[in-house]
Design an enzyme around this catalytic site. Structure first.
Site, PDB file in Angstrom:
ATOM      1  N   GLY A  10     -22.581  50.575  15.704  1.00 19.56           N
ATOM      2  CA  GLY A  10     -22.179  50.537  17.120  1.00 19.56           C
ATOM      3  C   GLY A  10     -23.231  51.185  18.006  1.00 19.56           C
ATOM      4  N   GLN A  11     -22.977  51.189  19.296  1.00 16.28           N
ATOM      5  CA  GLN A  11     -23.941  51.720  20.284  1.00 16.28           C
ATOM      6  C   GLN A  11     -24.252  53.196  20.049  1.00 16.28           C
ATOM      7  OE1 GLN A  11     -23.944  50.438  24.449  1.00 16.28           O
ATOM      8  NE2 GLN A  11     -21.715  50.446  24.229  1.00 16.28           N
ATOM      9  N   LEU A  12     -23.205  54.019  20.033  1.00 18.67           N
ATOM     10  CA  LEU A  12     -23.439  55.461  19.905  1.00 18.67           C
ATOM     11  C   LEU A  12     -23.833  55.829  18.475  1.00 18.67           C
ATOM     12  CD1 LEU A  12     -23.430  58.313  21.080  1.00 18.67           C
ATOM     13  CD2 LEU A  12     -20.982  58.454  20.570  1.00 18.67           C
ATOM     14  N   ALA A  59     -14.567  52.718  16.442  1.00 20.69           N
ATOM     15  CA  ALA A  59     -13.364  52.503  17.255  1.00 20.69           C
ATOM     16  C   ALA A  59     -13.174  51.013  17.491  1.00 20.69           C
ATOM     17  CB  ALA A  59     -13.504  53.215  18.606  1.00 20.69           C
ATOM     18  N   THR A  61     -13.009  48.828  20.321  1.00 23.22           N
ATOM     19  CA  THR A  61     -13.406  49.055  21.716  1.00 23.22           C
ATOM     20  C   THR A  61     -13.193  47.831  22.630  1.00 23.22           C
ATOM     21  OG1 THR A  61     -15.678  48.511  21.112  1.00 23.22           O
ATOM     22  CG2 THR A  61     -15.121  50.844  21.177  1.00 23.22           C
ATOM     23  N   ASP A 101     -12.739  57.772  29.145  1.00 27.72           N
ATOM     24  CA  ASP A 101     -12.191  57.984  30.497  1.00 27.72           C
ATOM     25  C   ASP A 101     -10.901  57.178  30.706  1.00 27.72           C
ATOM     26  OD1 ASP A 101     -13.808  55.691  30.205  1.00 27.72           O
ATOM     27  OD2 ASP A 101     -14.102  55.500  32.359  1.00 27.72           O
ATOM     28  N   TYR A 124      -5.621  50.237  24.884  1.00 29.13           N
ATOM     29  CA  TYR A 124      -6.825  50.897  24.350  1.00 29.13           C
ATOM     30  C   TYR A 124      -6.784  52.390  24.710  1.00 29.13           C
ATOM     31  CZ  TYR A 124     -11.726  52.436  24.376  1.00 29.13           C
ATOM     32  OH  TYR A 124     -12.892  53.149  24.204  1.00 29.13           O
TER      33      TYR A 124
HETATM   34  N1  NAP Z   1     -18.210  51.357  25.183  1.00 32.08           N
HETATM   35  C1  NAP Z   1     -17.712  52.066  26.196  1.00 32.08           C
HETATM   36  O1  NAP Z   1     -17.837  51.714  27.369  1.00 32.08           O
HETATM   37  C2  NAP Z   1     -16.989  53.363  25.924  1.00 32.08           C
HETATM   38  C3  NAP Z   1     -16.517  54.119  27.001  1.00 32.08           C
HETATM   39  C4  NAP Z   1     -15.863  55.319  26.746  1.00 32.08           C
HETATM   40  C5  NAP Z   1     -15.689  55.747  25.441  1.00 32.08           C
HETATM   41  N2  NAP Z   1     -16.136  54.986  24.414  1.00 32.08           N
HETATM   42  C6  NAP Z   1     -15.917  55.472  23.051  1.00 32.08           C
HETATM   43  O2  NAP Z   1     -17.179  55.826  22.525  1.00 32.08           O
HETATM   44  C7  NAP Z   1     -17.209  55.588  21.114  1.00 32.08           C
HETATM   45  C8  NAP Z   1     -18.428  54.756  20.772  1.00 32.08           C
HETATM   46  O3  NAP Z   1     -18.351  53.544  21.504  1.00 32.08           O
HETATM   47  P1  NAP Z   1     -19.436  52.389  21.317  1.00 32.08           P
HETATM   48  O4  NAP Z   1     -19.607  51.746  22.636  1.00 32.08           O
HETATM   49  O5  NAP Z   1     -20.601  52.917  20.559  1.00 32.08           O
HETATM   50  O6  NAP Z   1     -18.599  51.391  20.428  1.00 32.08           O
HETATM   51  P2  NAP Z   1     -19.108  50.085  19.681  1.00 32.08           P
HETATM   52  O7  NAP Z   1     -20.512  49.766  20.031  1.00 32.08           O
HETATM   53  O8  NAP Z   1     -18.031  49.062  19.881  1.00 32.08           O
HETATM   54  O9  NAP Z   1     -19.112  50.588  18.172  1.00 32.08           O
HETATM   55  C9  NAP Z   1     -17.943  50.862  17.495  1.00 32.08           C
HETATM   56  C10 NAP Z   1     -18.217  50.593  16.040  1.00 32.08           C
HETATM   57  O10 NAP Z   1     -16.988  50.769  15.342  1.00 32.08           O
HETATM   58  C11 NAP Z   1     -16.890  49.716  14.410  1.00 32.08           C
HETATM   59  N3  NAP Z   1     -15.526  49.465  13.989  1.00 32.08           N
HETATM   60  C12 NAP Z   1     -14.607  48.622  14.514  1.00 32.08           C
HETATM   61  N4  NAP Z   1     -13.514  48.607  13.751  1.00 32.08           N
HETATM   62  C13 NAP Z   1     -13.728  49.493  12.739  1.00 32.08           C
HETATM   63  C14 NAP Z   1     -12.990  49.888  11.623  1.00 32.08           C
HETATM   64  N5  NAP Z   1     -11.804  49.363  11.343  1.00 32.08           N
HETATM   65  N6  NAP Z   1     -13.511  50.822  10.792  1.00 32.08           N
HETATM   66  C15 NAP Z   1     -14.739  51.342  11.020  1.00 32.08           C
HETATM   67  N7  NAP Z   1     -15.516  50.948  12.042  1.00 32.08           N
HETATM   68  C16 NAP Z   1     -15.010  50.037  12.887  1.00 32.08           C
HETATM   69  C17 NAP Z   1     -17.489  48.521  15.119  1.00 32.08           C
HETATM   70  O11 NAP Z   1     -17.820  47.500  14.206  1.00 32.08           O
HETATM   71  P3  NAP Z   1     -17.687  45.945  14.650  1.00 32.08           P
HETATM   72  O12 NAP Z   1     -18.442  45.829  15.943  1.00 32.08           O
HETATM   73  O13 NAP Z   1     -18.286  45.220  13.497  1.00 32.08           O
HETATM   74  O14 NAP Z   1     -16.227  45.676  14.821  1.00 32.08           O
HETATM   75  C18 NAP Z   1     -18.698  49.161  15.762  1.00 32.08           C
HETATM   76  O15 NAP Z   1     -19.796  49.169  14.881  1.00 32.08           O
HETATM   77  C19 NAP Z   1     -15.880  54.945  20.781  1.00 32.08           C
HETATM   78  O16 NAP Z   1     -15.013  55.923  20.300  1.00 32.08           O
HETATM   79  C20 NAP Z   1     -15.354  54.431  22.099  1.00 32.08           C
HETATM   80  O17 NAP Z   1     -13.940  54.407  22.125  1.00 32.08           O
HETATM   81  C21 NAP Z   1     -16.803  53.815  24.622  1.00 32.08           C
END
Ligand code: NAP
Length: 299
Positions: A10-12, A59, A61, A101, A124
């Protein structure tokens, strides 16, 4: 010190691995290796590795899909998180749980403080809030909330917008972007740095604070963010010309999940605790676009 990072595709997660700190043993696992829908696999992996810290970036997301895929959303974002929290606390390990947020309803007029009342507007947000409660049931665990996350790779608003600018300009189309949702973008490079610093600082001195906020500095709208992406991308030669953008209201852009109209996070406590200043969101956007063009150049 051994650190386990989940969701490394994922991104982070990917940025945390890229920004690895010296003297830390970092183990990054992706969805196949650590699947939050497979509680037994998660439990066994944690007990096998016994990391001092787990940074859970994994997560579900997809905010709109979460309205329909309820069981999956809550299993991943809440009950799976409890498995991590409970398992690591059984041997004195600690969890840094990344949250959002979207736990807030947007009714406030000033940036949200870590202990402001939560009242998520969508599933969510509800699932992430439940994940927070379930993490904090166990001692030593921390929550780090962030907003509008984006980086030089992955699925995010900035990179989608770059493509839209490119295509819309070629096709003489006007982009329509929501102007009445306010918040602040957070770039993954700064956020990864905060995760590492938080872990280091908390390992040395446990603070009373359990919930932290981090984003870039300032308050903006999706419209302004989209406009700036086009402007800087044009300046850096990433696109030929930025497309025209028309501001629209949320009521004209229907989505399955309701989103808060205001979700800026007050990050002052985190900033003071770590002695790190927030970066203005426009400055951070420039850095991310430069990093993106560097990655593209190397491909
Ligand atoms: N993106 C935003 O704007 C945002 C804003 C506020 C907070 N956050 C929080 O910040 C954190 C990081 O976000 P991010 O943007 O880096 O998210 P992301 O890019 O969507 O990465 C999340 C990773 O979790 C993986 N995942 C999904 N289902 C899973 C499962 N069952 N078991 C294990 N891994 C799984 C995804 O894999 P797949 O892609 O293959 O499903 C993806 O690699 C998250 O906790 C998110 O809730 C994000």
């Amino acid at each position: 010190m051994r650190i386990l990072i989940t969701g490394v595709d994922g991104q982070l997660g990917s940025q945390l691995v890229k920004n690895q700190q010296p003297n830390l043993e970092v183990i990054g696992l992706n969805k196949n290796q650590f699947n939050l829908l497979n509680f037994e696999q998660c439990r066994k992996t944690i007990l096998n590795l016994k990391p001092e810290w787990i940074i859970n970036t994994a997560a579900f997301t997809a905010v709109d899909k979460a309205e329909i895929e309820l069981k999956k959303t809550f299993d991943i974002n809440a009950f799976g998180v409890e498995v991590i929290a409970k398992t690591c606390s059984s041997y004195g390990g600690r969890l840094l749980q990344i949250s959002t947020d979207f736990v807030f309803d947007g009714m406030k007029k000033t940036p949200y403080l870590p202990h402001d009342k939560c009242n998520p507007l969508n599933k969510y947000g509800e699932s992430k809030l439940k994940g927070e409660y379930l993490s904090l049931k166990y001692p030593g665990n921390l929550i780090l909330r962030t907003s509008w996350l984006y980086g030089p790779s992955g699925n995010n608003f900035c990179l989608k917008m770059l493509n839209l600018h490119k295509n819309a300009f070629k096709q003489s189309k006007i982009l329509k972007i929501v102007h009445d949702q306010k918040g602040c973008p957070s770039d993954t490079i700064q956020l990864a740095k905060i995760c590492w610093e938080l872990i280091k600082k908390e390992t040395d001195t446990k603070s009373k604070q359990k919930i932290f906020h981090w984003s870039n500095k300032g308050i903006t709208t999706w419209y302004d963010f989209a406009f700036s992406i086009g402007k800087f991308a044009e300046e850096y030669g990433l696109i030929e010309k930025a497309a025209d953008i028309q501001p629209i209201s949320s009521s004209d852009y229907k989505t399955l999940a309701k989103r808060p109209n205001f979700s800026a996070l007050d990050c002052n406590q985190t900033s003071r605790f770590l002695g790190i200043k927030q970066l203005e969101w426009t400055e951070s956007l420039k850095l991310i676009l430069k990093e993106y063009s560097e990655i593209k150049r190397k491909l």
